[in-house]
Design an enzyme around this catalytic site. Structure first.
Site, PDB file in Angstrom:
ATOM      1  CB  SER A  80      -8.207   3.229   2.742  1.00  0.00           C
ATOM      2  OG  SER A  80      -7.368   2.637   3.722  1.00  0.00           O
ATOM      3  CE  LYS A 123      -3.895   1.825   2.764  1.00  0.00           C
ATOM      4  NZ  LYS A 123      -4.696   1.610   4.003  1.00  0.00           N
ATOM      5  CB  SER A 177      -8.431   0.258   5.550  1.00  0.00           C
ATOM      6  OG  SER A 177      -9.246   1.372   5.354  1.00  0.00           O
TER       7      SER A 177
END
Ligand code: GLN
Length: 494
Positions: free
Chosen positions: A155, A80, A179
Site C-alpha cells: 500500500s 506516507k 506494504s
C-alpha cells in the site's frame, strides 16, 4: 538539478557539512522535480512547500553556526499519508478523512523533524493501507516510475515511487503484510520492515494493530540504517514500542557477511512464480555465498497457510479499528442523516471505498458470535505455527534469504480480482505474522527492465544483521545505482 536529487542521504549530509551545497538549494531542487515529474507519477497527495522551505532555511542556519544535528539534518524526506502531521491534511488515502488536519505529529514524524529532516509532503497509498498497488487509493493511482503503465506496488506505493523517481531522498511507510517490502521491490528501491515493537506507532493511523509496523524507504541500505536509527526506540506514547537498545545501525554495516549462516526456504520458491524473479534471487544468494556467507536449506512448512490466516486477522482488527470513522469525530460527515446511526451509516457508505468495505464485512463476520472460534481463533493458531517455523529456522541460521514477491510490477487494472491482488503478499505476510524484521533490496531486473526484489529476513530485533547482509550484497552488485529513465516519465517532454 537532477544531480542534487540523486545524492543519497549519506552524501547529502557529507556535502552539507562541507558547505559545498545547502539544504535550501536541495529542497528547491526536490520541489522543482516534484513539480516536473509528479503530474505523471502521482506519488504526492499533498506537497508542503512552505513548510519544507522553512525547515530547510532553519537547517541551513544550523550548518552556518555549527549547530547541525546529525546525518538527517537538511535531508528532504516524505511521508506516507498514514502518519499524523500537525496542521497538515492527513487522509490515510481515504475520502472519509479528507479535510482532516491532525492536532499533533506522529512520534516518527516528530523524530525526523527533530533530527533536522525537511518534510516535503504526504504520499499516496491504498485506502487505510489495504492493497498492493495504490489502485485502492480514494484519490488516484500512483504510477511506477520504471513504467507508468504499471503499478508501484502498495500500500505504500507513493512512498516507493517518490524515492525511485528522485522526488524524496528517503520516505516512511508502513508494513502490515508487505506494504513496505513489496512496493520497494516493484520500484527498485530499498525498504525495511522493522521488528514489531522496534518503532513507535503513536500517531500512525491504525490498520491491523497486531501487525502494523513503520519503516523507511531509501536508495541505499546505509540510508535505511540512518533513518532507522533516528526513528527507532521506546516511546512513552506507545507501550508496544519496546525498550531494547537501538544500535548505531550504520556503524554495524561494515562487518560484512563472512561466516553468517543464511537459510533458504524451499517454500518461498513457489509454483507459478516468475522465472526471471527466481533466477535473479538464486543469483543473489550465490553472491552472498561468494562474499563468505554459508547457505543451507531451511523449512518453513506453514508458509502456505499464512495468507489465509492474515486475511482473517487483518480484516478482523481493521473492522474494529475503523469503527471510529463515524461521521462525528473526524473528516467527512454525510448530510441528510435522520439520526446518529443513520448519519454514521451514510458517512461510511460514502466515505469508504470498496476494498475497505470488503475488509470491514470480512472482519466483522469473522469476529461474530458463533464464528469467532472457527475463523479468528483458528487463524491465531496458524499464526503461532508460522512463528514457530521461523523460531526453528533461526535456531540454525542467522538470516533467511528469499524473493520479496512472486512477480514484478503488474499493469494497472490487471489484478482487479481481489484474490489475485492478495496473492502478491504470500512471501511477505509470514514475516508480519511472526513480527520479524525483513528488508527488500534491488536484486536485478527482468529483460524488460523491471526491478526485482531480494528479501532478507532476520530474527526479532536482528535488524543489524539484516542490514549488514543487505549492504554487503548491495556493494557487490550495484543494482541500486540504476535509475528509471525519467524522460519517458515526462512523456517525451525532455
Ligand atoms: N497488501 C496487504 C493488504 O492488502 C498488505 C497491506 C499492508 O501491508 N498494509 O492487506
Amino acid at each position: 538539478m537532477a544531480e542534487l536529487t540523486s545524492l543519497t542521504v549519506r552524501e547529502l549530509g557529507a556535502r552539507f557539512r562541507r558547505r559545498d551545497i545547502g539544504p535550501v538549494e536541495v529542497a528547491l531542487a526536490y520541489l522543482a522535480r516534484i513539480e516536473a515529474l509528479d503530474r505523471d507519477v502521482r506519488a504526492y497527495l499533498t506537497v508542503t512547500r512552505d513548510q519544507a522551505l522553512a525547515q530547510a532555511a532553519a537547517s541551513e542556519g544550523r550548518f552556518h553556526d555549527g549547530t547541525a544535528r546529525g546525518p538527517l539534518d537538511g535531508v528532504p524526506v516524505a511521508l506516507k499519508d498514514l502518519f499524523c502531521t500537525r496542521g497538515v491534511r492527513t487522509t490515510a488515502g481515504s475520502k472519509i478523512l479528507d479535510g482532516f488536519a491532525p492536532p499533533y505529529d506522529a512520534t516518527v514524524v516528530a523524530r525526523l523533524v527533530d533530527a533536522g529532516a525537511v518534510t516535503l509532503g504526504k504520499l499516496n497509498m491504498d485506502e487505510f493501507a489495504m492493497g498492493s498497488s495504490t489502485e485502492h487509493s480514494g484519490f488516484f493511482t500512483t504510477r511506477n516510475p520504471w513504467d507508468i503503465d504499471r503499478v508501484p506496488g502498495g500500500s505504500s506505493g507513493g512512498a516507493s515511487a517518490a524515492v525511485a523517481a528522485g522526488m524524496a531522498a528517503a520516505s516512511l511507510g508502513t508494513d502490515t503484510g508487505g506494504s513496505i517490502r513489496q512496493p520497494a521491490a516493484f520500484c527498485g528501491v530499498v525498504g525495511l520492515k522493522p521488528t514489531y515493537g522496534r518503532v513507535s506507532r503513536h500517531g500512525v493511523i491504525a490498520f491491523a494493530s497486531s501487525l502494523d509496523q513503520v519503516g523507511p524507504f531509501a536508495r541505499t541500505v546505509e540510508d535505511i540504517a540512518l533513518v532507522l536509527s533516528a526513528i527507532a526506540g521506546p516511546d512513552p506514547m506507545d507501550s508496544t514500542a519496546v525498550d531494547t537498545p537501538v544500535p548505531d545501525y550504520a556503524a554495524e554495516l561494515a562487518r560484512g557477511v563472512e561466516g553468517l549462516r543464511i537459510g533458504i526456504p524451499a517454500e518461498y520458491f513457489i509454483a507459478g512464480m516468475d522465472p526471471e524473479v527466481e533466477s535473479a534471487v538464486r543469483a543473489a544468494i550465490a553472491v552472498l555465498e561468494q562474499l563468505g556467507a554459508r547457505t543451507e536449506p531451511v523449512s518453513l512448512p506453514h508458509t502456505e497457510y499464512g495468507l489465509a490466516a492474515y486475511y482473517v486477522i487483518a480484516p478482523a482488527e481493521a473492522s474494529s479499528n475503523l469503527a471510529r470513522y463515524d461521521g462525528v469525530k473526524y473528516g467527512l460527515r454525510a448530510a441528510g442523516g435522520k439520526d446518529l446511526i443513520d448519519t454514521s451509516a451514510r458517512t461510511r457508505a460514502a466515505g469508504f471505498g470498496n476494498e475497505v468495505k470488503r475488509r470491514v464485512m470480512l472482519g466483522t463476520y469473522a469476529l461474530s458470535a458463533g464464528y469467532y472460534d472457527a475463523y479468528y481463533g483458528r487463524a491465531q493458531k496458524i499464526r503461532t505455527l508460522v512463528r514457530r517455523d521461523f523460531e526453528q529456522a533461526f535456531s540454525r541460521v542467522d538470516l533467511i534469504a528469499a524473493p520479496t514477491t512472486p512477480g514484478v510490477a503488474f499493469k494497472l487494472g490487471e489484478r482487479a480480482d481481489p484474490l489475485s491482488m492478495y496473492l502478491n503478499d504470500v512471501l511477505t505476510i509470514p514475516v508480519n505474522l511472526a513480527g520479524l524484521p525483513g528488508i527488500s533490496v534491488p536484486g536485478g531486473f527482468t529483460a524488460a527492465g523491471l526491478p526485482i526484489g531480494f528479501q532478507l529476513i532476520g530474527p526479532a530485533f536482528g535488524e543489524a544483521a539484516v542490514l549488514r547482509a543487505a549492504h554487503a550484497y548491495e556493494r557487490a552488485t550495484l543494482w541500486h545505482t540504476r535509475q528509471p529513465a525519467l524522460a519517458a516519465v515526462r512523456g517525451g517532454a525532455a
